[in-house]
Design a protein around this motif. Structure first.
Motif, PDB file in Angstrom:
ATOM      1  N   VAL A  24      31.689  39.856  40.597  1.00 32.96           N
ATOM      2  CA  VAL A  24      33.663  39.740  40.747  1.00 32.96           C
ATOM      3  C   VAL A  24      34.285  38.605  40.182  1.00 32.96           C
ATOM      4  O   VAL A  24      34.900  38.540  38.941  1.00 32.96           O
ATOM      5  CB  VAL A  24      34.604  40.976  41.608  1.00 32.96           C
ATOM      6  CG1 VAL A  24      36.065  41.084  40.135  1.00 32.96           C
ATOM      7  CG2 VAL A  24      33.763  42.059  41.066  1.00 32.96           C
ATOM      8  N   THR A  25      34.218  37.421  41.925  1.00 25.91           N
ATOM      9  CA  THR A  25      35.477  36.692  41.118  1.00 25.91           C
ATOM     10  C   THR A  25      34.652  35.885  40.500  1.00 25.91           C
ATOM     11  O   THR A  25      35.070  34.831  40.430  1.00 25.91           O
ATOM     12  CB  THR A  25      34.727  36.402  42.562  1.00 25.91           C
ATOM     13  OG1 THR A  25      33.686  35.956  43.207  1.00 25.91           O
ATOM     14  CG2 THR A  25      35.376  37.532  43.753  1.00 25.91           C
ATOM     15  N   ALA A  26      32.895  35.052  40.158  1.00 28.24           N
ATOM     16  CA  ALA A  26      32.671  34.339  39.530  1.00 28.24           C
ATOM     17  C   ALA A  26      32.516  34.778  38.013  1.00 28.24           C
ATOM     18  O   ALA A  26      32.894  33.709  36.703  1.00 28.24           O
ATOM     19  CB  ALA A  26      31.410  34.220  39.493  1.00 28.24           C
ATOM     20  N   GLY A  27      32.956  36.420  37.528  1.00 27.60           N
ATOM     21  CA  GLY A  27      32.812  36.531  36.092  1.00 27.60           C
ATOM     22  C   GLY A  27      33.917  36.157  35.682  1.00 27.60           C
ATOM     23  O   GLY A  27      34.664  37.873  35.220  1.00 27.60           O
ATOM     24  N   ARG A  28      34.982  35.228  35.421  1.00 28.64           N
ATOM     25  CA  ARG A  28      36.291  35.201  35.354  1.00 28.64           C
ATOM     26  C   ARG A  28      36.521  35.889  33.764  1.00 28.64           C
ATOM     27  O   ARG A  28      37.292  36.058  33.898  1.00 28.64           O
ATOM     28  CB  ARG A  28      36.331  33.453  35.405  1.00 28.64           C
ATOM     29  CG  ARG A  28      38.140  33.754  35.227  1.00 28.64           C
ATOM     30  CD  ARG A  28      38.772  32.208  35.197  1.00 28.64           C
ATOM     31  NE  ARG A  28      38.414  31.425  34.169  1.00 28.64           N
ATOM     32  CZ  ARG A  28      38.616  31.358  33.323  1.00 28.64           C
ATOM     33  NH1 ARG A  28      39.639  31.922  33.227  1.00 28.64           N
ATOM     34  NH2 ARG A  28      38.604  30.378  32.191  1.00 28.64           N
ATOM     35  N   ALA A  29      35.541  35.765  32.790  1.00 27.59           N
ATOM     36  CA  ALA A  29      35.066  36.301  31.217  1.00 27.59           C
ATOM     37  C   ALA A  29      34.864  37.328  31.280  1.00 27.59           C
ATOM     38  O   ALA A  29      35.914  38.558  31.073  1.00 27.59           O
ATOM     39  CB  ALA A  29      34.301  35.710  30.733  1.00 27.59           C
ATOM     40  N   ARG A  30      34.187  37.906  32.418  1.00 27.19           N
ATOM     41  CA  ARG A  30      34.033  39.682  32.571  1.00 27.19           C
ATOM     42  C   ARG A  30      35.047  40.643  33.294  1.00 27.19           C
ATOM     43  O   ARG A  30      35.140  41.588  32.859  1.00 27.19           O
ATOM     44  CB  ARG A  30      32.595  39.601  33.182  1.00 27.19           C
ATOM     45  CG  ARG A  30      32.225  40.814  32.775  1.00 27.19           C
ATOM     46  CD  ARG A  30      30.231  40.318  33.251  1.00 27.19           C
ATOM     47  NE  ARG A  30      29.640  41.761  34.075  1.00 27.19           N
ATOM     48  CZ  ARG A  30      28.991  41.316  34.843  1.00 27.19           C
ATOM     49  NH1 ARG A  30      29.134  39.797  35.928  1.00 27.19           N
ATOM     50  NH2 ARG A  30      28.805  42.715  35.774  1.00 27.19           N
ATOM     51  N   PHE A  31      35.475  40.034  34.880  1.00 28.39           N
ATOM     52  CA  PHE A  31      36.509  40.257  35.111  1.00 28.39           C
ATOM     53  C   PHE A  31      37.779  39.206  35.203  1.00 28.39           C
ATOM     54  O   PHE A  31      38.218  39.032  36.266  1.00 28.39           O
ATOM     55  CB  PHE A  31      35.874  40.553  36.650  1.00 28.39           C
ATOM     56  CG  PHE A  31      34.848  41.622  36.472  1.00 28.39           C
ATOM     57  CD1 PHE A  31      35.631  43.129  36.572  1.00 28.39           C
ATOM     58  CD2 PHE A  31      33.540  41.197  36.625  1.00 28.39           C
ATOM     59  CE1 PHE A  31      34.676  43.863  36.548  1.00 28.39           C
ATOM     60  CE2 PHE A  31      32.740  42.538  37.048  1.00 28.39           C
ATOM     61  CZ  PHE A  31      33.103  43.619  36.968  1.00 28.39           C
ATOM     62  N   PRO A  32      38.767  39.348  34.381  1.00 33.33           N
ATOM     63  CA  PRO A  32      40.401  38.686  34.780  1.00 33.33           C
ATOM     64  C   PRO A  32      41.084  38.955  35.683  1.00 33.33           C
ATOM     65  O   PRO A  32      40.648  40.124  35.697  1.00 33.33           O
ATOM     66  CB  PRO A  32      40.044  38.407  33.053  1.00 33.33           C
ATOM     67  CG  PRO A  32      39.407  39.694  32.325  1.00 33.33           C
ATOM     68  CD  PRO A  32      38.657  39.744  33.109  1.00 33.33           C
ATOM     69  N   LYS A  33      41.984  38.767  35.999  1.00 28.62           N
ATOM     70  CA  LYS A  33      43.203  38.972  36.182  1.00 28.62           C
ATOM     71  C   LYS A  33      44.032  39.742  35.223  1.00 28.62           C
ATOM     72  O   LYS A  33      44.386  38.963  34.232  1.00 28.62           O
ATOM     73  CB  LYS A  33      44.251  38.081  37.515  1.00 28.62           C
ATOM     74  CG  LYS A  33      44.873  36.764  36.228  1.00 28.62           C
ATOM     75  CD  LYS A  33      45.366  35.955  37.484  1.00 28.62           C
ATOM     76  CE  LYS A  33      45.542  34.578  38.046  1.00 28.62           C
ATOM     77  NZ  LYS A  33      45.720  33.769  39.223  1.00 28.62           N
ATOM     78  N   PRO A  34      44.673  40.928  35.998  1.00 26.08           N
ATOM     79  CA  PRO A  34      45.732  41.453  34.909  1.00 26.08           C
ATOM     80  C   PRO A  34      46.370  41.074  34.849  1.00 26.08           C
ATOM     81  O   PRO A  34      47.530  40.971  35.970  1.00 26.08           O
ATOM     82  CB  PRO A  34      45.574  42.858  35.176  1.00 26.08           C
ATOM     83  CG  PRO A  34      45.087  42.362  37.506  1.00 26.08           C
ATOM     84  CD  PRO A  34      44.102  41.838  37.464  1.00 26.08           C
ATOM     85  N   VAL A  35      46.985  40.170  33.615  1.00 25.99           N
ATOM     86  CA  VAL A  35      47.896  39.580  34.248  1.00 25.99           C
ATOM     87  C   VAL A  35      49.525  39.987  33.936  1.00 25.99           C
ATOM     88  O   VAL A  35      50.277  39.045  35.293  1.00 25.99           O
ATOM     89  CB  VAL A  35      48.206  38.406  32.722  1.00 25.99           C
ATOM     90  CG1 VAL A  35      49.143  37.567  33.013  1.00 25.99           C
ATOM     91  CG2 VAL A  35      46.532  37.630  32.775  1.00 25.99           C
ATOM     92  N   MET A  36      49.349  41.176  33.799  1.00 26.02           N
ATOM     93  CA  MET A  36      51.159  42.143  33.956  1.00 26.02           C
ATOM     94  C   MET A  36      51.485  42.424  34.626  1.00 26.02           C
ATOM     95  O   MET A  36      52.737  42.290  35.024  1.00 26.02           O
ATOM     96  CB  MET A  36      50.600  43.497  33.269  1.00 26.02           C
ATOM     97  CG  MET A  36      51.099  43.383  30.975  1.00 26.02           C
ATOM     98  SD  MET A  36      52.207  42.726  31.399  1.00 26.02           S
ATOM     99  CE  MET A  36      53.520  43.909  31.351  1.00 26.02           C
ATOM    100  N   VAL A  37      50.023  42.126  35.949  1.00 26.12           N
ATOM    101  CA  VAL A  37      50.549  42.299  38.027  1.00 26.12           C
ATOM    102  C   VAL A  37      51.016  41.474  37.646  1.00 26.12           C
ATOM    103  O   VAL A  37      52.473  41.054  38.796  1.00 26.12           O
ATOM    104  CB  VAL A  37      49.520  43.100  38.017  1.00 26.12           C
ATOM    105  CG1 VAL A  37      50.211  42.710  39.808  1.00 26.12           C
ATOM    106  CG2 VAL A  37      48.703  43.891  37.889  1.00 26.12           C
ATOM    107  N   TYR A  38      51.199  40.036  36.819  1.00 25.60           N
ATOM    108  CA  TYR A  38      51.782  38.984  38.412  1.00 25.60           C
ATOM    109  C   TYR A  38      52.838  37.909  37.195  1.00 25.60           C
ATOM    110  O   TYR A  38      53.920  37.402  37.565  1.00 25.60           O
ATOM    111  CB  TYR A  38      50.632  37.917  37.750  1.00 25.60           C
ATOM    112  CG  TYR A  38      49.539  38.373  38.820  1.00 25.60           C
ATOM    113  CD1 TYR A  38      49.534  37.606  40.359  1.00 25.60           C
ATOM    114  CD2 TYR A  38      49.059  38.971  38.085  1.00 25.60           C
ATOM    115  CE1 TYR A  38      48.444  37.559  40.316  1.00 25.60           C
ATOM    116  CE2 TYR A  38      47.438  38.872  39.050  1.00 25.60           C
ATOM    117  CZ  TYR A  38      47.357  38.042  40.372  1.00 25.60           C
ATOM    118  OH  TYR A  38      45.879  37.952  41.158  1.00 25.60           O
TER     119      TYR A  38
END
Ligand code: HEM
Length: 431
Positions: A24-38
């Motif tokens: 999950v952490t290495a795959g930034r394109a597959r698992f990005p952060k949900p920007v809305m939360v931030y």
């Protein structure tokens, strides 16, 4: 909808299912952060924490070089100065007591001010309010960094309703003005000094790139303060509490420091590994950020394994919420022997389970301030433990409590933006 809300944690409650968190952490394109939360953290401007994709890459590229060796030296020297000042002027003069939570907040703030933004603050309340302000810089920043969550949950139109929310609003306006002044005075300084702090890097980047606005600057300055202040302060506070509860561990640390430090001297290098084990063990037990949110950008799968080693493929539909459960991982007996025990020496082993320690997250979006924290933390604890014995302050109303009751009282916490200690009264005794 509910079926799309898959909460994947390395250790799902019940302790039976595991995934490889690196997936999950290495795959930034597959698992990005949900920007809305931030996004709510963007009230002073867009920033590295509340962004993704190309925008995040640009901020990270600008900010990363600022956390270099030169900045490390500045952090070290400023921390030594600030803690020396604390010994001289405030609560630890001789045998005295103080509230660890407040002391930790101040240490972390002063180091950030000096080593991230070149702005020194004093332990004494003698700063004075500048003519064009209604609060000192120190009060504004303490208020905002402690209570900014109010701005996250109360709409702007309601901020004037209570004295408390009015104070938070005023502090935010004041901090905004101070940040803009810092930018203007650095930009317009007649004699340009070479500084080793992250603010200089941001300013340099903004002068080379016209799309980098003053709002980008204030947004990122603010986020460094928020990301670096509470996380560091609360870790220090829990570390003080743990050392005061486990006096044998404090003695081990003291002996280690004694064996490294020149007699009576100041710490001169960062090679005080025993101190970092204490900080790491504190972060394992009390990670300030308890969950790291991601989401799945595509229909994908994760491999999960049970405690008995069986493997299964878990379908993760596009848009699923994926939360890395930091606490669950840090207390998993699969990786940590006797996870409830405070045992800093577990980090002495060369093969301690690095992938099961995610206080600073992991992968390309991990904490950019990790080294900043480590350098500061080693200096703080080396200085204080070498000179003072730290105890839990004796209070008559708790005279009859057992060790377990005392531990529960002193380590009590509440959830917040970060895991927050409730009350840690300490006594310092000159060695
Ligand atoms: C005990 C100390 C600290 C802890 C536990 C910590 C933890 C974290 C975590 C878990 C993240 C990832 C957040 C996410 O993905 O949602 C993060 C990111 C970040 N931290 Fe820290 N942090 C600490 C200290 C600091 C300090 C001292 C600074 C700055 C001086 C800092 C600046 C940042 C920034 C700018 C990011 C965003 C990085 C990015 O998205 O590329 N942190 N931190």
């Amino acid at each position: 909808m509910l079926s799309r809300l898959v909460s994947v944690t390395l250790l799902i409650l019940g302790g039976r299912i595991f995934i490889d968190i690196q997936e999950v952490t290495a795959g930034r394109a597959r698992f990005p952060k949900p920007v809305m939360v931030y996004k709510l953290l963007s009230f002073f401007g867009d920033n590295i924490v509340a962004s993704e994709g190309e925008e995040w890459k640009r901020y990270r590229k600008i900010a990363a070089p600022a956390f270099n060796d030169k900045n490390g030296k500045l952090i070290w020297n400023e921390t030594i100065r600030i803690v020396g000042d604390l010994f001289e002027n405030v609560c630890c003069k001789y045998n005295s007591s103080c509230k660890s939570d407040f002391m930790s907040l101040q240490i972390a703030l002063f180091v950030l001010g000096a080593a991230a933004f070149g702005r020194r603050m004093s332990w004494k309340d003698d700063e004075g309010i500048p003519p064009n302000h209604k609060m000192t810089f120190k009060s504004a920043i303490l208020e905002v960094s402690t209570n900014c969550f109010i701005k996250l949950i109360v709409p702007e139109w309601a901020m004037g309703i209570t004295a408390f929310t009015r104070k938070v609003r005023l502090a935010s306006e004041e901090l905004d003005r101070y940040m803009l002044e810092m930018i203007w005075s650095r930009r317009n300084a007649e004699k340009k000094e070479e500084k080793d702090d992250p603010l200089s890097n941001l300013l340099e980047a903004s002068s080379d790139d016209s799309s980098f606005t003053d709002r980008d600057l204030t947004g990122n300055i603010f986020i460094f303060l928020i990301a670096g202040h509470e996380t560091t302060a609360h870790t220090f506070c829990f570390a003080f509490a743990l050392l005061a509860l486990y006096l044998d561990q404090q003695e081990t640390l003291f002996q280690h420091i004694n064996s490294v430090l020149p007699e009576g001297g100041l710490p001169v290098s960062c090679e005080l590994r025993g101190t970092s084990w204490v900080l790491y063990e504190t972060l394992r037990m009390f990670p300030p950020v308890t969950a790291i949110p991601k989401y799945s950008a595509e229909d994908t799968t994760l491999t999960i394994s049970s405690a008995t080693g069986g493997k299964r493929i878990l379908p993760v539909p596009r848009g699923s919420y994926v939360s890395l459960n930091v606490v669950g991982l840090h207390y998993s007996p699969r990786y940590w022997k006797d996870p409830d025990e405070f045992r800093p020496a577990r980090f002495l082993e060369s093969d301690w389970p690095r992938d099961a320690f995610i206080s600073f997250s992991a992968g390309p979006q991990d904490c950019i301030g990790r080294k900043f924290f480590e350098t500061e933390g080693i200096a703080v604890f080396t200085m204080i433990v070498s000179k003072y014995e730290i105890r839990i302050k004796e209070e008559p109303q708790f005279a009859r409590e057992t060790f377990e009751e005392r531990k529960a009282r002193v380590l009590a916490l509440r959830p917040g933006i970060t895991m927050t200690p409730l009350r840690v009264p300490l006594a310092f005794k000159r060695r």
